[in-house]
Design an enzyme around this catalytic site. Structure first.
Site, PDB file in Angstrom:
ATOM      1  N   ILE A 478       0.994  -1.130  -0.069  1.00 11.68           N
ATOM      2  CA  ILE A 478      -0.265  -0.003   0.076  1.00 11.68           C
ATOM      3  C   ILE A 478       0.921   1.164  -0.128  1.00 11.68           C
ATOM      4  CG2 ILE A 478      -1.655   1.304   1.145  1.00 11.68           C
ATOM      5  CD1 ILE A 478      -2.781  -1.529   2.391  1.00 11.68           C
ATOM      6  N   GLU A 609     -11.486   5.861   5.664  1.00 13.69           N
ATOM      7  CA  GLU A 609     -11.990   5.150   4.860  1.00 13.69           C
ATOM      8  C   GLU A 609     -12.019   3.982   4.543  1.00 13.69           C
ATOM      9  OE1 GLU A 609     -15.187   4.592   3.404  1.00 13.69           O
ATOM     10  OE2 GLU A 609     -15.371   6.915   3.215  1.00 13.69           O
ATOM     11  N   VAL A 612     -12.816  -0.045   5.502  1.00 13.85           N
ATOM     12  CA  VAL A 612     -13.951  -1.032   5.287  1.00 13.85           C
ATOM     13  C   VAL A 612     -13.896  -1.323   3.778  1.00 13.85           C
ATOM     14  CG1 VAL A 612     -16.325  -1.008   5.105  1.00 13.85           C
ATOM     15  CG2 VAL A 612     -15.437   0.020   7.195  1.00 13.85           C
ATOM     16  N   GLY A 667      -3.032 -14.481  -6.097  1.00 14.37           N
ATOM     17  CA  GLY A 667      -2.726 -13.484  -5.167  1.00 14.37           C
ATOM     18  C   GLY A 667      -3.745 -12.844  -4.403  1.00 14.37           C
ATOM     19  N   GLU A 670      -4.463 -14.212   1.274  1.00  9.10           N
ATOM     20  CA  GLU A 670      -3.287 -14.018   2.268  1.00  9.10           C
ATOM     21  C   GLU A 670      -2.373 -15.369   1.844  1.00  9.10           C
ATOM     22  OE1 GLU A 670      -2.285 -11.594   4.269  1.00  9.10           O
ATOM     23  OE2 GLU A 670      -4.068 -10.616   3.820  1.00  9.10           O
ATOM     24  N   LYS A 685     -14.468  -5.242   9.577  1.00  5.64           N
ATOM     25  CA  LYS A 685     -15.085  -4.160   8.823  1.00  5.64           C
ATOM     26  C   LYS A 685     -16.738  -4.113   9.351  1.00  5.64           C
ATOM     27  CE  LYS A 685     -12.304  -5.043   4.961  1.00  5.64           C
ATOM     28  NZ  LYS A 685     -12.222  -5.501   3.175  1.00  5.64           N
TER      29      LYS A 685
END
Length: 820
Positions: A478, A609, A612, A667, A670, A685
């Site tokens: 990320i 944000e 979730v 992919g 996990e 979530k």
């Protein structure tokens, strides 16, 4: 005729003095000139230090005198030849001999009076003026040494004397008006009526030049220094500070009194009275026009009109507060206070009084604070005993910042903009003062926030381009995607949004990069350096807090519990947080409440944000619905990209185990698919959404169906698990057939209603929006009072580094729009 004053940094070596010579020759082409000089840089400090050493019997003062002698003698050797050098060296030797005698007396008496201090400090200007007059003469200019003691008449406040303008003007005309050639005058020093040496306070050479220029009717007073002029703020503190081409006398006075060191605070007065312009120029950059100080700003120099002209600050101050109910309505308290300070020559920089008359606050130089406190305790001893005055307190480690501008007068919104900017950056304002002319708003704040305050105010009032400083935690998928997006969109944000996202820090448990001016994003991995602090988030936060940059956002791209637990500290420090880490808002109720409590007490922002729906606007949509008065009846949906993919593929045919294997190979899961099949991430979530609805829920309250068969939940390797997962294929084939027979389909979906949250395999009509999902898409259905017959659907990609990073980036931009 022009008066040229050269500061200590302009005359400290041969190269700079050659520039002085060139500047003076240019001035002489237009008529006569008077030169005023300061002591060579640091010499006044060294003289005072020598005197202080002598006063305590430390013979180190002799070494200081030898250093001062060497400095001036060395300069005489490189500048002068023959008789000029011999005569100047003789002057220096004689002066040093006199200084030794004076300081020997101080050593014997162990006493250093203001009178003696002024005499000792005067030698700096006397040495420099002797050197420079000889240098100019050796270069063919008819230059003559003039001692300031012969022309500047003062009172007997030896170290901060007040000038007798009438008597000084008489002496200046007598000594200088008819003098042939170029007078080289010692700045800073004068003489009391009895002939004793006095000084005009630090920077007093500017004042000397202004007095001479006003008396002789100069066409211009030039202040030559080591900066290009008056800046919009101190360039050492504010990198984006700019030179002000023109400011008014009043603005120059306000800025100087509020801490700008470019000009002596009293230097403007004499010139303003006679209407003589003052220019502030750079000896090392004489081609620069510098700053012109005069009357109203000419239209040609006005440029884009701004209400604020410049900022300045004073660091070494103490705030004294006198308070008590016995002060209310009692005439004479303020008079006694300020008269007491005036009698003992204590200069008050700042005054603020509550309208209730319950307290009076004022700021003075820190070195005067102990004496001021003692004097006030004596003055108000009776009131203190009677508790009419309840408190006499000193607040240290503070600074005063002045916001100055002619156009502030009658310009609504300046104060609002100023204090809104400070508030957003968590800068506490201790006291405020504003003059009735509305030209100066001064406020007191903690010294630690001085740079931060100056930068955020300067950016608010002077720059169209606004900066936001981002510190990223984590360097995984990320974070890498986020850095790429910031880099790729930087130019567009600058040109279209006037926004500069500066990535000032990146860190993981092994390495760190910090640069307040911005990490080079094209090669950020090369800037990471091994961490020496054990890799804790606490150490990284300490470094961020120490930098104390304005408009700071910390971005959490980890899945770390320790990082999530640091959110309250960041928020309490007025640092905004953007997080893709669910372990804060889906952590324990205690942590959840602590985060919200810190957020309520702070002016910072906290956005999550992506917790979730990755890049989907789920939390924002939910909050918009509630804020607009709608009632949420039910939330349904699929909030796992992995499980969405598995059940979407299951509808197309194929065994459950083979689809899971396919998802793992692509992919989408996990490394251990059991983490996805357990539904734990989906449950977090749903927990976040439940809490957003106002329900007090813990993770254990979420009813979550685990898709890992009970027989396969034991301790086994991933490969073994994948092989044995075939045991469920028949069950899922059967359930899909049953659903198909009823015109329905299967989905792993969640629902929140009436304070309950449930997640599991459900049989849903084919008309349900969930049945339309493809690939790893997520979907949330809001059933509300307004959206009852036709629920509101949010649908789109719910997983992936790029998508999640895009959501994080969007949150950063939302906070940036608030901060700037």
């Amino acid at each position: 005729m022009k008066v040229l004053k050269f500061g200590g940094t302009s005359i400290e070596n041969r190269e700079k003095l050659q520039s002085v010579l060139s500047i003076l020759k240019g001035a002489l082409e237009g008529g006569k000139a008077v030169v005023v000089v300061s002591a060579i840089r640091k010499v006044t400090d060294h003289l005072l230090e020598a005197a202080q050493l002598a006063a305590v019997g430390d013979e180190e003062y002799r070494t200081r005198l030898e250093e001062i002698e060497r400095l001036h003698t060395r300069l005489a050797v490189v500048l002068l030849k023959d008789a000029f050098r011999c005569d100047t060296e003789a002057v220096i030797r004689e002066g040093i001999k006199e200084l030794r005698d004076i300081l020997h007396g101080v050593e014997l008496l162990r006493e250093l009076s203001d009178k003696t201090s002024a005499l000792v400090m005067s030698f700096g200007e006397r040495f420099s003026a002797s050197l420079i007059s000889a240098y100019l003469a050796s270069e063919g200019i008819d230059a003559h040494y003039v001692d300031g003691r012969d022309i500047i008449v003062t009172d007997d406040r030896y170290c901060d004397a007040r000038v007798d303008m009438k008597a000084s003007a008489k002496q200046i005309r007598k000594q200088l008006a008819a003098m042939a050639g170029v007078p080289v005058v010692t700045g800073y020093i004068g003489a009391a009526p009895d002939g004793s040496v006095t000084t005009l306070g630090r920077g007093g050479s500017d004042y000397t030049a202004s007095i001479i220029g006003a008396t002789l009717g100069a066409e211009e007073i030039q202040i030559w220094t080591d900066v290009d002029g008056f800046y919009s703020a101190d360039p050492k503190r504010v990198r984006d500070a700019r030179v002000l081409p023109y400011i008014s006398y009043a603005e120059a006075t306000e800025l100087s009194h509020a801490g700008a060191k470019v000009l002596h605070p009293y230097a403007v007065g004499p010139a303003m009275k006679e209407g003589i312009p003052i220019s502030v120029r750079n000896t090392l950059n004489p081609a620069s026009p510098g700053t012109m100080i005069g009357g109203e700003v000419p239209a040609s120099a006005a440029g884009e009109p701004r209400p604020v002209t410049g900022l300045s600050s004073i660091s070494t101050i103490v705030l004294i507060n006198l308070s008590g109910s016995g002060m209310v309505g009692v005439p004479g308290i303020a008079s006694r206070l300020f008269s007491c300070m005036a009698r003992h020559m204590i200069n008050i920089i700042f005054i603020s009084q509550a309208s209730s008359e319950h307290s009076i606050s004022f700021a003075i130089q820190a070195r005067q604070a102990p004496r001021a406190r003692k004097l006030l305790e004596e003055e108000f001893s009776e009131e203190l005993k009677a508790r009419q005055i309840e408190s006499l307190s000193l607040r240290k480690h503070i600074c005063m910042i002045g916001v100055v501008g002619n156009r502030m007068s009658g310009h609504p919104g300046v104060s609002a903009q100023l204090f809104e900017t400070l508030g957003k950056n968590g800068i506490n304002v201790i006291a405020v003062a504003q003059g009735a002319n509305e030209m100066n708003i001064s406020f007191v704040t903690d010294a630690d926030d001085e740079d931060k305050a100056l930068n955020c105010i300067h950016e608010s009032f002077f720059l169209s381009m606004r900066k936001v400083h981002v510190f990223i935690v984590g360097t995984g998928t990320i974070a890498k995607s986020l850095v790429g997006q910031i880099r790729d969109h930087a130019s567009s944000l600058r040109s279209h949004k006037n926004l500069d996202i500066v990535t000032s820090g990146m860190a993981n448990t092994r390495s760190m990069a910090l640069n307040p001016q911005g990490i080079e994003l094209a090669s950020w991995e090369n800037e990471l350096q091994p961490r020496q602090d054990g890799g804790t988030i606490g150490e990284y936060i300490e470094k961020i807090l120490k930098l104390n940059l304005h408009n700071t956002i910390v971005v959490d791209c980890t899945a770390s519990q320790a990082v999530a637990e640091a959110y309250p500290q960041l928020l309490e420090s007025s640092i905004s947080v953007v997080t893709a880490n669910k372990l804060g808002m889906a952590g324990s109720w205690e942590l959840y409440e602590t985060i919200l409590g810190a957020l309520q007490r702070s002016n910072a922002r906290f956005l999550y944000e992506t917790n979730v729906g990755a890049g989907l606007p789920i939390i924002n949509t939910l909050n918009d619905l509630r804020s607009s008065g709608d009632s949420i009846l039910k939330i349904e949906g699929v909030l796992s990209g992995t499980l969405s993919y598995i059940f979407n593929e299951l509808r197309k045919g194929g065994s459950f185990s083979s689809i899971v294997r396919k998802a793992k190979d692509a992919g989408y899961t996990e490394p251990d698919p059991r983490e996805d099949l357990s539904g734990a991430d989906f449950a977090r979530k749903m927990l976040i959404l439940g809490r957003e609805l106002g329900y007090k829920l813990e993770y254990s309250d979420i009813e979550c169906e685990n898709l890992v068969p009970e027989s396969l939940q034991g301790d086994m390797g991933v490969d073994e698990f994948m092989e044995k997962l075939t045991v469920v294929d028949t069950d899922y084939e059967r359930m899909m057939q049953e659903a198909g027979a009823k015109g329905m389909t299967l989905a792993y979906a969640g629902e929140i209603s009436e304070g309950k949250a449930r997640i599991g395999v459900k049989m849903l009509p084919l008309a349900n929006p969930v049945a339309t999902l493809n690939g790893t898409e997520n979907l949330v259905v809001f059933t509300t009072e307004r959206y009852c017959d036709t629920p509101l659907v949010v649908k789109g990609p719910g997983a992936g580094g790029e998508v999640t990073a895009g959501g994080v980036f969007a949150d950063i931009l939302r906070i940036a729009s608030y901060l700037v």
